[in-house]
Design a protein around this motif. Structure first.
Motif, PDB file in Angstrom:
ATOM      1  N   CYS A 485       0.848  -1.197   0.000  1.00 46.01           N
ATOM      2  CA  CYS A 485       0.000   0.000   0.000  1.00 46.01           C
ATOM      3  C   CYS A 485       0.878   1.239   0.000  1.00 46.01           C
ATOM      4  N   THR A 486       0.600   2.177  -0.903  1.00 40.83           N
ATOM      5  CA  THR A 486       1.410   3.407  -1.015  1.00 40.83           C
ATOM      6  C   THR A 486       0.782   4.594  -0.293  1.00 40.83           C
ATOM      7  N   GLY A 487      -0.421   4.399   0.238  1.00 37.07           N
ATOM      8  CA  GLY A 487      -1.097   5.516   0.900  1.00 37.07           C
ATOM      9  C   GLY A 487      -1.617   6.560  -0.062  1.00 37.07           C
ATOM     10  N   ARG A 498     -18.152   7.556   2.685  1.00 37.26           N
ATOM     11  CA  ARG A 498     -17.136   8.241   3.490  1.00 37.26           C
ATOM     12  C   ARG A 498     -16.861   7.479   4.792  1.00 37.26           C
ATOM     13  N   ALA A 499     -16.847   6.167   4.656  1.00 34.83           N
ATOM     14  CA  ALA A 499     -16.608   5.310   5.815  1.00 34.83           C
ATOM     15  C   ALA A 499     -15.130   5.075   6.057  1.00 34.83           C
ATOM     16  N   LEU A 500     -14.299   5.430   5.099  1.00 37.07           N
ATOM     17  CA  LEU A 500     -12.895   5.014   5.085  1.00 37.07           C
ATOM     18  C   LEU A 500     -11.952   6.199   5.237  1.00 37.07           C
ATOM     19  N   THR A 501     -10.883   5.994   6.007  1.00 39.52           N
ATOM     20  CA  THR A 501      -9.832   6.994   6.182  1.00 39.52           C
ATOM     21  C   THR A 501      -8.475   6.311   6.061  1.00 39.52           C
ATOM     22  N   VAL A 502      -7.557   6.939   5.312  1.00 38.41           N
ATOM     23  CA  VAL A 502      -6.189   6.435   5.197  1.00 38.41           C
ATOM     24  C   VAL A 502      -5.303   7.210   6.171  1.00 38.41           C
ATOM     25  N   LEU A 503      -4.645   6.485   7.065  1.00 36.38           N
ATOM     26  CA  LEU A 503      -3.770   7.089   8.068  1.00 36.38           C
ATOM     27  C   LEU A 503      -2.309   6.846   7.708  1.00 36.38           C
ATOM     28  N   ASP A 504      -1.421   7.513   8.448  1.00 37.44           N
ATOM     29  CA  ASP A 504       0.008   7.292   8.251  1.00 37.44           C
ATOM     30  C   ASP A 504       0.325   5.831   8.532  1.00 37.44           C
ATOM     31  N   GLY A 505       1.302   5.330   7.854  1.00 39.51           N
ATOM     32  CA  GLY A 505       1.720   3.959   8.112  1.00 39.51           C
ATOM     33  C   GLY A 505       2.060   3.159   6.882  1.00 39.51           C
TER      34      GLY A 505
END
Length: 541
Positions: A485-487, A498-505
């Motif tokens: 995963c590249t973020g 809008r159920a999904l959020t990409v966080l740092d990592g």
């Protein structure tokens, strides 16, 4: 020391509950509801898919945490005084609650089940404990009353509406339906019950609609055309009673406020009413809404889109196809069904004449009875009277039941194709009837309004005690960490809810209650690296 019980209705679109005083003959003290189901998905098949693919351990944890959080709305201090819990719902929801086998409900055909090594569990009435089921926050010895299924695929919710309607006591051909995401229906004819379950979709519960919400305070539950041409917006108040709060021109949006009360959306019954009034007034000519914006405008900026009309039409079409399939299987025509029983929130708040106009009840009837939330009522009965569980099992044993599987049923498939043509493509009723006749399905008779309409209860939950607590955030946070995963956040931008959020990592966080589950999976499809796998999502905590 207090002596409390909790009545719990496990619905496909959400949970509803009462806190009751067991020392005062089950007096209802308080009511708490969720505004969505905690598992990903908009219908029962989505819930099943998540349960089997992501694991029953995760699915059960989500349900248990939701039940705990729902009961906590009554006050954390009251949990220690809860001595008994009674539940009701369809076989899948009850099986998930207990964390027992569900594959016998997911797959049709004995050979398939035999190949998988699936043994159907006993779904007779029984008493379990909070400890055995794993309900957090309760003493492990708290009794949990679980009502029976009539047959493995005809659940306690169907039994509840049959018993509450008293339909078996009448020598009449009658039909009963619990209107919801999974519309349970029965046709009682010549001493036998013929049942079916139509995956109507979430529109009947106000879901998958732009401003759709479950029946809760602030929701538009009905609309009516007034003498001045404006549409009365009828809204549920703090005690779930319907009140005219606005008068609105649905084409221009002119809004006359009558009651100062926050409006948050439109229920499934409001959806049915909007479609019926739109068709009757000419504001809707299928498949279009007849203004430049292609939307009907309601109170406080709430509006109803052309896509909503089609979504509602698919649901109403599935219900009508289900009703007519049962009649075809039994070998009777429209004139022989004289009495209709309507259960659930949609069956309570919807105007039967509008429901008839939209195909949700037969077009020729003598009597209609609106029953309320019979599943929650039955759970409450179980707490009040210990003998109710035995009575339910006795009735379940006595019913000669025939379940019609609509999936794969040719009559249902033929009917539903025509319903889609009518609602989505705008096929004229004349052509609809011509196609029905060509396929040996009969024709739709002219509408004959019921001579007698009886609303047994004023609201689907007649007694809410001190009030209604609504749980807005339901379920848990799911997390995905995928190698490669590249973020890039394409999954986040492509999530329709809008159920999904990409966080740092990078790490992916998803609210289980907002996610549309297997019916969507836009997140997985939008991943440019093809490393996102929905079935690998786990609990974050």
């Amino acid at each position: 020391m207090a002596n409390y019980g909790v009545a719990l209705d496990l619905g496909t679109s959400g949970f509803r509950s009462h806190l009751v005083d067991l020392d005062q003959n089950g007096k209802i003290l308080d009511t708490a509801i969720t505004v969505r189901h905690p598992l990903p998905g908009a219908n029962i098949m989505d819930h099943l898919h998540f349960w089997m693919k992501n694991g029953s351990e995760l699915g059960h944890r989500i349900i248990m945490e939701t039940v705990h959080n729902l009961m906590s709305l009554y006050g954390e201090d009251k949990l220690k005084d809860i001595k008994k819990v009674a539940i009701c719902g369809n076989p899948i929801q009850l099986s998930m609650f207990e964390n027992i086998e569900v594959r016998d409900l997911a797959f049709a055909g004995k050979n398939k089940l035999k190949t998988l090594g699936v043994v159907a569990p006993d779904r007779s009435a029984h008493v379990s404990t909070a400890g055995k089921i794993g309900i957090p926050g309760l003493d492990s010895e708290v009794e949990v009353l679980i009502p029976p299924a009539i047959r493995h695929e005809i659940g306690a919710d169907a039994l509840a509406m049959i018993m509450k309607s008293h339909m078996l006591e009448k020598d009449q051909t009658c039909m009963v339906t619990d209107y919801g995401t999974n519309a349970e229906m029965g046709l009682y004819y010549d001493g036998e019950l013929y049942s079916g379950s139509a995956a109507a979709g979430p529109a009947m519960e106000g879901q998958s609609i732009k401003y759709g919400v479950l029946a809760s305070p602030g929701a538009i539950s009905d609309v009516e055309i007034g003498e001045d041409g404006l549409w009365d917006n009828i809204v549920l108040d703090d005690r779930l009673n319907p009140v005219v709060m606005h008068k609105v021109d649905p084409i221009t949006g002119r809004d006359v406020k009558i009651v100062d009360y926050p409006i948050k959306g439109i229920t499934g019954t409001g959806t049915v009413s909007a479609v019926a009034m739109g068709l009757k007034s000419g504001a809707i000519t299928l498949p279009n809404i007849m203004n430049a914006e292609r939307r009907l405008k309601f109170a406080d900026g709430v509006y109803f889109t052309q896509e909503d009309v089609q979504e509602a039409g698919k649901a109403m079409g599935a219900i009508r196809a289900g009703h007519r399939t049962l009649m075809k299987e039994v070998g009777i025509d429209d004139s022989e069904v004289r009495v209709m029983y309507m259960a659930g929130a949609s069956g309570t708040y919807v105007d039967p004449i509008k429901a008839q106009y939209c195909g949700m009840i037969p077009r020729v009837l003598d009597e209609v009875y609106q029953l309320g939330n019979t599943s929650l009522m039955t759970a409450h009965d179980l707490l009040k009277d210990p003998e109710t569980l035995d009575r339910m099992q006795s009735v379940a044993n006595s019913i000669s039941a025939n379940h019609i599987m609509f999936a794969g049923n040719q009559t249902f498939e033929d009917m539903y194709v025509l319903e889609l043509a009518y609602w989505v493509e705008g096929m004229p009723m004349e052509n609809f009837n011509m196609m029905m006749e060509m396929q040996g399905l009969g024709t739709m008779p002219e509408i004959v309004p019921p001579k007698k309409i009886v609303r047994i209860v004023k609201s689907d939950i007649p007694d809410v005690g001190s009030g209604v607590h609504s749980m807005e955030q339901v379920g848990i946070i799911l997390e995905g960490k995928f190698e490669g995963c590249t973020g890039c956040k394409k999954c986040e931008r492509g999530c329709p809810e809008r159920a999904l959020t990409v966080l740092d990592g990078p790490a992916i966080n998803i609210r289980s209650d907002l996610c549309l589950g297997t019916a969507c999976q836009a997140c997985e499809m939008n991943c440019p690296e093809k490393v996102y796998h929905f079935d690998m999502l786990k609990s974050k905590f």
